[in-house]
Enzyme design. Structure first.
Site, short mmCIF file in Angstrom:
data_model
loop_
_atom_site.label_atom_id
_atom_site.label_comp_id
_atom_site.label_asym_id
_atom_site.label_seq_id
_atom_site.Cartn_x
_atom_site.Cartn_y
_atom_site.Cartn_z
N SER A 255 43.40 51.81 53.06
CA SER A 255 43.59 50.75 51.85
C SER A 255 44.59 51.24 50.87
O SER A 255 44.44 52.39 50.52
CB SER A 255 42.09 50.65 51.36
N ARG B 66 46.51 46.35 36.72
CA ARG B 66 45.35 45.25 36.88
C ARG B 66 45.69 44.50 35.54
O ARG B 66 45.47 43.27 35.74
CB ARG B 66 44.04 45.88 37.00
N ASP C 74 38.72 48.18 40.25
CA ASP C 74 39.77 47.15 40.18
C ASP C 74 38.86 45.82 39.57
O ASP C 74 39.33 45.04 38.66
CB ASP C 74 40.68 46.89 41.11
N ASP D 3 41.98 38.93 53.34
CA ASP D 3 41.05 38.84 52.11
C ASP D 3 41.36 37.34 51.16
O ASP D 3 40.28 36.74 51.26
CB ASP D 3 41.03 39.99 51.39
#
Lengths: 421, 485
Positions: free
Chosen positions: A196, A115, A144, A34
């Protein structure tokens, strides 16, 4: 840590891209498919220079050198790497641990806490290298994106924020591989995990595949940070956690830095199958999702901190603390870290746990953590008061009559009214 | 006299008392009972067809009076006692040393008749006949026994379970939930037999005295309440045995447990002895309702709990009554070492105490109910429910059962869990309960929305941009202010 330097090799594009014009974008970079694809996509669409940023929060960064080459091969002008592990545990994890923050009964907030520190570091990098924008590879379906962007807003509202997943046409792995090829981005032919995952020093999360049906039990081979409780040792292990002012400082008599402490407890906890949770949760972006989390060391620490508080906090304090903990978890889950409410709660929590110093011995066995012993120099527990044996005279049983009559007065008044008295 | 009294008492809980005892005015019409019941329980329970049906059955079988023969020794003492005068006292009676000694103590100090009352809430009542003889040998005029097990689980435990009430992180309120139902039954017995006072054997150091007495206050503020432990000079077991001997009360020479325990269908509690130092780990042989996890089966066991509207109705496809369901899950849970907790708690009466609790079936049910809610409750609902659950536990722990706040919360909880119907499969292993599967016809989880694969179009990723900009607007405004923008 690779310090940001003026990138000599990168070309500055003064013309805009397909979607607009940005000068320099700091991209949260993992080296995966990604984010590797996002680099050329940003340059093509915004005519900008791309500075890749990788934070080490304990996810297992791998070879640093390889990462830099990879980033540049994608078209980035440089890669900045920051080891944030100690800061992550000390300034983000430990406050949450102290607060007792748990989201929706089970989630220990592993991804939520990471994060903000990554996003903050990106803002710092942007400032240092004169970037006018930040970008992340979060999908438009998750929490996120919110957590990154709320942090960007809070720390530098002037930064433009680019979220490719919300804009581009890439729909999945196939499209991404094709785009990479088109732009001469080397793609390592690794088999993508069907799950994931997000991993850091506190936890690993798993989503997707068979987990997407909450009626399915997780597969035994999915787990990574902990063994199956059935395969855990048949002999329990005891360990003693030392806590000072509400925060853990070591175990079994060894004082350790926050990150080291967590690492070592992850190993021990993982060995005993500690800290697996399976839940269906309400995401901030509106849907329910199902995830499985492994938090071995964190589960041990959470147990220890809660247990010691039983000695040092009085009734009213624990009540209020636990009520605030619910809200605290909501804030952290939503990414509202750089927020005066979270900060005020931390001030409360710090004051509240001033006397929470001592040690807790825990018994680890086949996936369970149970308390075996607790002690504190500030303990409010007094055997001479609670004991069944005649005590110190501090507590006079006759007092209870008066206490009950007054404590029950509103009840009696209401009953008298109901009885027409 | 007795039969006439029974006939005039339309209340199914009427207790037949022995002839010869003059009763003070006792009004026990159905209307009064019905009205007070509704006020206590609110309309919520009475409107649930299944519950009200069950309740009627339970009431009919509620109190089984142990009819005593006329006891010449139980003469009505018209003169007062040392401390005052009461006519008739209903005493919460267990058959143990304490309550056996209280019988003569009440008669001596208050010149009263003593009616012993024993509630079966699953503590293991033992031989009923033996208990009656024991009570009378202590000087009681009669023993009333009530089987309250179904009512206990259905009307006291299940609401707490539904609410998710847990006190101070761990305590599942086993003793707290039992006191109100026992005390309420005592008030009913007092009414039926014309008693003017109630008494209990709780010490002046614990929570139970508060729980009993708040219930007495709430249901009949006219009743006098006698708590011998707060008044007498008896300091411990030795004094009690001596007093018993002096008053010709037979004392069985059983070895007293070093632990103080309270047991019912939901749990057993242990306090005292080495537990009084929180640095001590409990001894392996102390536990009663569960095996040590190390001795639990090496093979996990799966079981599926069926839940309807927030309350469990059966497991593994079998529908069971509340008490039966709990009993069976206690057995299975106990076998796997489920439900042991060890805690230092803050008592209502002001000190910290250390207790160890075993709640095998209850831990399984709690896990199941919370897990199913994850499918059926949205974010805001779960948030508020969990916040109220903290308060709910505080109320129950403090004995504030018959309280409009608890009742209002139950109305909230009942509404909130309307759609919490489905099943949860749990895996039991070496002391742990973990979810293996959950499903509900009312599930708000949609794979087509949360899946990583392209979904149904209900969720458009582009929407997130607008959502974040607005959700983050207060944050941006504050930051702009800080940056001088």
């Amino acid at each position: 840590m690779a310090t940001p330097s003026t990138p000599a090799g990168a070309t500055t594009q003064t013309e805009g891209g397909t979607r607009g014009k940005l000068n320099k974008v700091v991209l949260a970079y993992s080296g995966g498919l990604d984010t590797s694809v996002i680099v050329p996509w940003l340059r093509e669409n915004y005519g900008c220079e791309v500075v890749c940023f990788t934070a080490d929060v304990g996810q297992g960064v791998g070879e640093t050198e390889g990462l830099e080459a990879k980033a540049k091969a994608s078209g980035a002008s440089e890669l900045v790497i920051a080891d944030l592990r100690e800061e992550f545990v000390r300034d983000y994890i430990f406050p949450c641990l102290r607060a007792g923050a748990v989201y929706e009964r089970k989630y220990l907030l592993g991804t939520s806490m990471a994060r903000p520190i990554i996003a903050k570091a990106m803002v710092d990098v942007a400032k240092a290298c004169g970037a006018d924008a930040v970008s992340h590879g979060c999908t438009g379906k998750g929490n996120d994106q919110v957590r990154f962007e709320l942090t960007f807003f809070a720390l530098n509202p002037k930064l433009a924020v680019v979220a490719p997943w919300r804009e581009w046409d890439i729909k999945g792995r196939e499209d991404a591989i094709e785009y990479a090829k088109k732009h001469n981005v080397p793609v390592v032919a690794t088999k993508a995990s069907i799950y994931s995952r997000d991993r850091n020093l506190w936890h690993i999360s798993h989503e997707g595949d068979i987990l997407e049906d909450p009626a399915n039990e997780p597969a035994k081979d999915m787990f990574m940070m902990s063994v199956d409780p059935e395969d855990a040792p048949n002999t329990p292990e005891y360990l003693t956690i030392q806590i000072e002012k509400g925060l853990p400082v070591g175990f079994n008599g060894k004082k350790l830095s926050p990150a080291t402490l967590l690492e070592e407890l992850n190993e021990i906890g993982g060995k005993h199958g500690i800290g697996r949770i399976d839940m269906v949760e309400n995401r901030l972006v509106g849907m329910k999702s199902r995830g499985v989390y492994e938090t071995p060391g964190g589960t041990i620490l959470a147990s220890a901190c809660r247990e010691l508080e039983a000695l040092t906090l009085d009734r009213e304090s624990m009540q209020m603390k636990d009520m605030l903990a619910l809200k605290y978890a909501e804030l952290v889950y939503a990414g509202r870290w750089f927020d005066p409410l979270r900060e005020s709660m931390d001030a409360f929590m710090e004051k509240m746990t001033e006397t929470t110093t001592g040690e807790v011995t825990l018994k680890l066995y086949k996936g369970s953590v149970n308390v075996a012993s607790r002690s504190s120099p500030n303990s409010l527990y007094r055997q001479d008061i609670s004991s069944f044996e005649e005590g110190s005279g501090i507590y006079d049983q006759a007092d209870a009559a008066g206490f009950i009559r007054l404590y029950g007065l509103p009840t009696r008044v209401r009953a008298m009214h109901e009885h027409g008295l």
